[in-house]
Design an enzyme around this catalytic site. Sequence first.
Site, mmCIF file in Angstrom:
data_model
loop_
_atom_site.group_PDB
_atom_site.id
_atom_site.type_symbol
_atom_site.label_atom_id
_atom_site.label_comp_id
_atom_site.label_asym_id
_atom_site.label_seq_id
_atom_site.Cartn_x
_atom_site.Cartn_y
_atom_site.Cartn_z
ATOM 1 N N SER A 263 0.981 -1.112 0.046
ATOM 2 C CA SER A 263 0.050 0.127 -0.010
ATOM 3 C C SER A 263 0.827 1.227 -0.009
ATOM 4 O O SER A 263 0.392 2.505 -0.070
ATOM 5 C CB SER A 263 -1.138 0.065 1.131
ATOM 6 O OG SER A 263 -2.079 -0.696 0.867
ATOM 7 N N LYS B 142 -0.217 3.787 -2.544
ATOM 8 C CA LYS B 142 -1.087 4.601 -2.427
ATOM 9 C C LYS B 142 -0.592 6.251 -2.227
ATOM 10 O O LYS B 142 -1.314 7.396 -2.389
ATOM 11 C CB LYS B 142 -2.021 4.545 -1.107
ATOM 12 C CG LYS B 142 -2.934 3.166 -1.495
ATOM 13 C CD LYS B 142 -3.750 2.837 -0.244
ATOM 14 C CE LYS B 142 -4.692 1.627 -0.786
ATOM 15 N NZ LYS B 142 -4.153 0.413 -0.260
ATOM 16 N N SER C 189 -6.342 3.283 4.309
ATOM 17 C CA SER C 189 -5.863 2.539 3.203
ATOM 18 C C SER C 189 -6.701 1.976 2.363
ATOM 19 O O SER C 189 -6.681 0.551 1.920
ATOM 20 C CB SER C 189 -4.803 1.471 3.764
ATOM 21 O OG SER C 189 -4.069 0.788 2.783
ATOM 22 N N LYS D 207 2.895 6.479 5.425
ATOM 23 C CA LYS D 207 2.021 5.229 4.919
ATOM 24 C C LYS D 207 2.512 3.944 5.369
ATOM 25 O O LYS D 207 3.802 3.902 5.245
ATOM 26 C CB LYS D 207 1.843 5.345 3.396
ATOM 27 C CG LYS D 207 0.746 4.439 2.952
ATOM 28 C CD LYS D 207 -0.739 4.778 3.227
ATOM 29 C CE LYS D 207 -1.957 3.639 2.964
ATOM 30 N NZ LYS D 207 -1.725 2.627 3.904
#
Length: 327
Positions: A67, A70, A122, A228
């Site tokens: 992730s 992202k 997320s 993140k």
Amino acid sequence: MEFMDKGGSMKRVGLMGVLAFICIGGVQQVEASEQPQLVSESAILMDAKSGEVLYDKQGNAQMYPASLTKIATTIMALERGDLDTNVTITEEAIDVVGTTVFLMEDEELPLEQLVKGMLINSGNDASSAVALELSGSKEAFIEEFNEYLQTTVGLEDTYFTNPHGLFHENHVTTAYDLATLTQYAMQNEEFREMSAIETLDWQSESWETTIINHHQLVRDHEEILGVKNGFVSQSGFTLSTFAEVDDTELVAITLNAPTADDTYRDTLELFRYGFENYATETLPEGEQFQGSDGLTYEAADEMFYTTARANDVTKEVQDGGLLVVKK
């Protein structure tokens, strides 16, 4: 150093003069015995202002980001999208597995809310909805996405096949590219503000709740401002983190750690190492230097460089206006 709980490369910049360059040598590395001992397979510690790499463990190895993808989708949406636009959620957007913000087909939500749901919680469904809004189709988004990452952000060893980071064998990057991406994204004030959000009230047709930033260190430490976390089984646990102490800003990337706790421990160890041993210095715009040729030179632009705390720094203008910073 310890965080408080809440409660080198060569660089050149113009000088006004006969010949206009500044040359900064790479920062001297701390002895290997004092460097971090990490369990993550790949890791990078970068000075966010100067771009200098302070620690590198297989930083150019091809890895799966999960992730952390992202981060890229978010900064592209902030730069190319209209956050006030209402996005109609399609069946294609919600046809995705993994972490979700429980979007429903045909509901309308502002692009800004979807971007926050993607970065903070997320949401893979939010990521897909954002991608479709930006480009109209998944195929068009992937083409535009990779072009943006290569030409605008400057990533050289990254190719993404989706906007969220679910596993695909061709969805790859490096710790160095992710550090560069994070450094780029955190220069955007909207991204920086979103990345630091700890909790957010969320309202949609199917879900009214308070979403919590999945990056635990953002919630636990004042010095950590984002950004993140990620996990899929093929990538292990991944983490991109940005911290600021005084005038020094550092980016830490850890990839393929065995557990989430390992990513956090490795990241805190990288920051301890970085802030204890290095500092960011500024060469102000307009600073003047006397050259060995008798001429006066003036810095045309502000310049950041990294120094080892134990080292003395000397500045010398050589013939023709070449400013050499030795550290």
